[in-house]
Design a protein around this motif. Structure first.
Motif, PDB file in Angstrom:
ATOM      1  N   CYS A  95      11.047  -9.132  51.719  1.00 35.97           N
ATOM      2  CA  CYS A  95      10.881 -10.215  52.674  1.00 35.97           C
ATOM      3  C   CYS A  95      12.243 -10.562  53.263  1.00 35.97           C
ATOM      4  O   CYS A  95      13.283 -10.340  52.628  1.00 35.97           O
ATOM      5  CB  CYS A  95      10.219 -11.441  52.067  1.00 35.97           C
ATOM      6  SG  CYS A  95      11.195 -12.339  50.856  1.00 35.97           S
ATOM      7  N   ALA A  96      12.211 -11.079  54.463  1.00 36.19           N
ATOM      8  CA  ALA A  96      13.431 -11.403  55.185  1.00 36.19           C
ATOM      9  C   ALA A  96      13.204 -12.678  55.988  1.00 36.19           C
ATOM     10  O   ALA A  96      12.064 -13.024  56.299  1.00 36.19           O
ATOM     11  CB  ALA A  96      13.822 -10.260  56.116  1.00 36.19           C
ATOM     12  N   ALA A  97      14.301 -13.343  56.306  1.00 36.44           N
ATOM     13  CA  ALA A  97      14.185 -14.600  57.038  1.00 36.44           C
ATOM     14  C   ALA A  97      15.309 -14.732  58.048  1.00 36.44           C
ATOM     15  O   ALA A  97      16.412 -14.212  57.846  1.00 36.44           O
ATOM     16  CB  ALA A  97      14.210 -15.780  56.067  1.00 36.44           C
ATOM     17  N   LYS A  98      14.980 -15.431  59.105  1.00 33.98           N
ATOM     18  CA  LYS A  98      15.983 -15.722  60.123  1.00 33.98           C
ATOM     19  C   LYS A  98      15.682 -17.103  60.681  1.00 33.98           C
ATOM     20  O   LYS A  98      14.515 -17.444  60.925  1.00 33.98           O
ATOM     21  CB  LYS A  98      15.941 -14.685  61.250  1.00 33.98           C
ATOM     22  CG  LYS A  98      17.027 -14.902  62.297  1.00 33.98           C
ATOM     23  CD  LYS A  98      17.126 -13.770  63.254  1.00 33.98           C
ATOM     24  CE  LYS A  98      18.237 -14.014  64.260  1.00 33.98           C
ATOM     25  NZ  LYS A  98      19.566 -13.977  63.610  1.00 33.98           N
ATOM     26  N   SER A  99      16.745 -17.869  60.877  1.00 33.32           N
ATOM     27  CA  SER A  99      16.581 -19.231  61.377  1.00 33.32           C
ATOM     28  C   SER A  99      16.559 -19.264  62.896  1.00 33.32           C
ATOM     29  O   SER A  99      17.145 -18.418  63.570  1.00 33.32           O
ATOM     30  CB  SER A  99      17.744 -20.113  60.887  1.00 33.32           C
ATOM     31  OG  SER A  99      17.766 -20.180  59.490  1.00 33.32           O
ATOM     32  N   LEU A 100      15.839 -20.232  63.410  1.00 36.65           N
ATOM     33  CA  LEU A 100      15.926 -20.635  64.811  1.00 36.65           C
ATOM     34  C   LEU A 100      15.597 -19.516  65.797  1.00 36.65           C
ATOM     35  O   LEU A 100      16.322 -19.295  66.767  1.00 36.65           O
ATOM     36  CB  LEU A 100      17.318 -21.211  65.101  1.00 36.65           C
ATOM     37  CG  LEU A 100      17.699 -22.410  64.223  1.00 36.65           C
ATOM     38  CD1 LEU A 100      19.118 -22.843  64.495  1.00 36.65           C
ATOM     39  CD2 LEU A 100      16.713 -23.547  64.438  1.00 36.65           C
ATOM     40  N   ARG A 101      14.530 -18.796  65.533  1.00 38.26           N
ATOM     41  CA  ARG A 101      13.989 -17.833  66.482  1.00 38.26           C
ATOM     42  C   ARG A 101      12.536 -18.190  66.725  1.00 38.26           C
ATOM     43  O   ARG A 101      11.829 -18.589  65.801  1.00 38.26           O
ATOM     44  CB  ARG A 101      14.102 -16.405  65.946  1.00 38.26           C
ATOM     45  CG  ARG A 101      15.495 -15.843  65.937  1.00 38.26           C
ATOM     46  CD  ARG A 101      15.974 -15.499  67.328  1.00 38.26           C
ATOM     47  NE  ARG A 101      15.211 -14.432  67.937  1.00 38.26           N
ATOM     48  CZ  ARG A 101      15.523 -13.153  67.842  1.00 38.26           C
ATOM     49  NH1 ARG A 101      16.599 -12.781  67.163  1.00 38.26           N
ATOM     50  NH2 ARG A 101      14.784 -12.249  68.435  1.00 38.26           N
ATOM     51  N   THR A 102      12.080 -18.020  67.957  1.00 39.13           N
ATOM     52  CA  THR A 102      10.699 -18.390  68.268  1.00 39.13           C
ATOM     53  C   THR A 102       9.728 -17.235  68.068  1.00 39.13           C
ATOM     54  O   THR A 102       8.521 -17.456  67.998  1.00 39.13           O
ATOM     55  CB  THR A 102      10.594 -18.894  69.713  1.00 39.13           C
ATOM     56  OG1 THR A 102      11.092 -17.887  70.589  1.00 39.13           O
ATOM     57  CG2 THR A 102      11.386 -20.175  69.899  1.00 39.13           C
ATOM     58  N   VAL A 103      10.243 -16.005  68.029  1.00 41.87           N
ATOM     59  CA  VAL A 103       9.391 -14.853  67.767  1.00 41.87           C
ATOM     60  C   VAL A 103      10.034 -14.020  66.670  1.00 41.87           C
ATOM     61  O   VAL A 103      11.257 -13.977  66.554  1.00 41.87           O
ATOM     62  CB  VAL A 103       9.177 -13.981  69.031  1.00 41.87           C
ATOM     63  CG1 VAL A 103       8.394 -14.748  70.063  1.00 41.87           C
ATOM     64  CG2 VAL A 103      10.487 -13.481  69.592  1.00 41.87           C
ATOM     65  N   PRO A 104       9.212 -13.374  65.836  1.00 51.63           N
ATOM     66  CA  PRO A 104       9.772 -12.601  64.741  1.00 51.63           C
ATOM     67  C   PRO A 104      10.336 -11.258  65.196  1.00 51.63           C
ATOM     68  O   PRO A 104       9.613 -10.470  65.817  1.00 51.63           O
ATOM     69  CB  PRO A 104       8.574 -12.400  63.799  1.00 51.63           C
ATOM     70  CG  PRO A 104       7.373 -12.540  64.661  1.00 51.63           C
ATOM     71  CD  PRO A 104       7.731 -13.426  65.791  1.00 51.63           C
ATOM     72  N   PRO A 105      11.598 -10.987  64.937  1.00 49.77           N
ATOM     73  CA  PRO A 105      12.165  -9.692  65.324  1.00 49.77           C
ATOM     74  C   PRO A 105      11.506  -8.550  64.556  1.00 49.77           C
ATOM     75  O   PRO A 105      11.092  -8.726  63.413  1.00 49.77           O
ATOM     76  CB  PRO A 105      13.648  -9.825  64.940  1.00 49.77           C
ATOM     77  CG  PRO A 105      13.885 -11.287  64.772  1.00 49.77           C
ATOM     78  CD  PRO A 105      12.599 -11.862  64.333  1.00 49.77           C
ATOM     79  N   ARG A 106      11.456  -7.383  65.175  1.00 50.84           N
ATOM     80  CA  ARG A 106      10.941  -6.195  64.503  1.00 50.84           C
ATOM     81  C   ARG A 106      12.068  -5.368  63.886  1.00 50.84           C
ATOM     82  O   ARG A 106      11.807  -4.474  63.086  1.00 50.84           O
ATOM     83  CB  ARG A 106      10.162  -5.327  65.488  1.00 50.84           C
ATOM     84  CG  ARG A 106       8.894  -5.979  66.015  1.00 50.84           C
ATOM     85  CD  ARG A 106       8.228  -5.101  67.054  1.00 50.84           C
ATOM     86  NE  ARG A 106       7.024  -5.699  67.608  1.00 50.84           N
ATOM     87  CZ  ARG A 106       5.800  -5.463  67.143  1.00 50.84           C
ATOM     88  NH1 ARG A 106       5.616  -4.644  66.133  1.00 50.84           N
ATOM     89  NH2 ARG A 106       4.752  -6.045  67.704  1.00 50.84           N
ATOM     90  N   SER A 107      13.288  -5.655  64.249  1.00 55.24           N
ATOM     91  CA  SER A 107      14.433  -4.915  63.730  1.00 55.24           C
ATOM     92  C   SER A 107      15.000  -5.609  62.502  1.00 55.24           C
ATOM     93  O   SER A 107      15.287  -6.818  62.527  1.00 55.24           O
ATOM     94  CB  SER A 107      15.528  -4.817  64.788  1.00 55.24           C
ATOM     95  OG  SER A 107      16.708  -4.278  64.231  1.00 55.24           O
ATOM     96  N   ALA A 108      15.210  -4.817  61.453  1.00 52.42           N
ATOM     97  CA  ALA A 108      15.759  -5.369  60.215  1.00 52.42           C
ATOM     98  C   ALA A 108      17.149  -5.953  60.446  1.00 52.42           C
ATOM     99  O   ALA A 108      17.543  -6.912  59.766  1.00 52.42           O
ATOM    100  CB  ALA A 108      15.798  -4.283  59.143  1.00 52.42           C
TER     101      ALA A 108
END
Length: 124
Positions: A95-108
């Protein structure tokens, strides 16, 4: 301290199901985009699913229709329900997480935080 801890992996027969969990701490979970990736031996890390805080969902082509990503903002936990598993789904799942993005990136490469991974093995 930021932590993502996966659980729920294991050995399952083809056609079976597993539910992976990703418990987070040290982050404002409601602001996070959650992603799930997998990596089989000798292969690149592959996007499985992503879910934004606003409910934007993406699935990888190889798992579409067989997995369901969800999140519980109260428990600060993300989930990946996997059904009709196939031997080719065998991999370490992250699992991975990223803050403050409105759409989930597909790139790791675009994710900031990662769990340690959980092994999923599907026998034929």
């Amino acid at each position: 301290q930021v932590q993502l801890v996966e659980s729920g992996g294991g050995l399952v027969q083809a056609g079976g199901s597993l539910r992976l969990s990703c418990a987070t701490s040290g982050l404002l979970f409601s602001n996070l985009v959650m992603g799930w990736f997998r990596q089989a031996p000798g292969k690149e890390r592959e996007f499985v699913a992503g879910l934004s805080w606003g409910g934007v969902l993406y699935y990888g082509d190889s798992v579409k229709g067989r997995v369901d990503i969800s999140r519980d903002n109260v428990k600060s936990t993300g989930y990946l329900q996997m059904n009709n598993l196939k031997p080719e789904d065998t991999a370490v799942y992250y699992c991975a997480a990223k803050s403050l993005r409105t759409v989930p990136p597909r790139s790791a490469r675009e994710y900031d935080y990662w769990g340690q991974g959980t092994q999923v093995t599907v026998s034929s």
